[in-house]
Design an enzyme around this catalytic site. Structure first.
Site: not given
Ligand code: 5GP
Ligand code: ZN
Length: 114
Positions: A87, A93, A100, A102
């Protein structure tokens, strides 16, 4: 970067369930999993988003993608399939500004995404 959540996870300062690590990458379970397998693959080095990658990162990104495939395969999802997603910024989002990947597997995923 001092204030970055994923830099802190990579440094072991915030706990996470780590499923793979080497000198360049860390992979750990997402805190709020959206599928039976939901792993995030990150570079140890802070890069905020896909927009901040340079040509010097090409090998690093290749390693992230290849590792995602290996991890999904280890979980038994190689044949049935899995999804990898980066993302980038608000419309996609992105909530954590350390790049990162997913890796989602273990259920049938819809397309197009919402
Ligand atoms: P994004 O929305 O930025 O693509 O994804 C961020 C991801 O990080 C989300 O799926 C969220 O659940 C995960 N996430 C947020 N904070 C933490 C955390 O403290 N530990 C872990 N393991 N995942 C996290
Ligand atoms: Zn970071």
């Amino acid at each position: 970067m001092a204030d970055c959540l994923f830099c802190k996870i990579a440094a072991g300062q915030i706990p996470a369930t780590i499923v793979y690590q080497d000198d360049r990458l860390v992979a750990f379970k997402d805190l709020n999993p959206q599928a039976p397998m939901h792993v995030l693959v990150i570079p140890r080095r802070h890069v905020s988003s896909l927009n901040d990658l340079t040509a010097q990162d090409d090998a690093l990104v290749g390693e992230m993608i290849r590792r995602a495939g290996l991890l999904a395969g280890e979980q038994g999802y190689g044949d049935r399939g899995y999804r990898t997603v980066f993302n980038c910024n608000a419309d996609a989002g992105q909530t954590v500004f350390h790049v990162h990947l997913h890796v989602l597997g273990g259920r049938s995923l819809k397309w197009p995404p919402g």
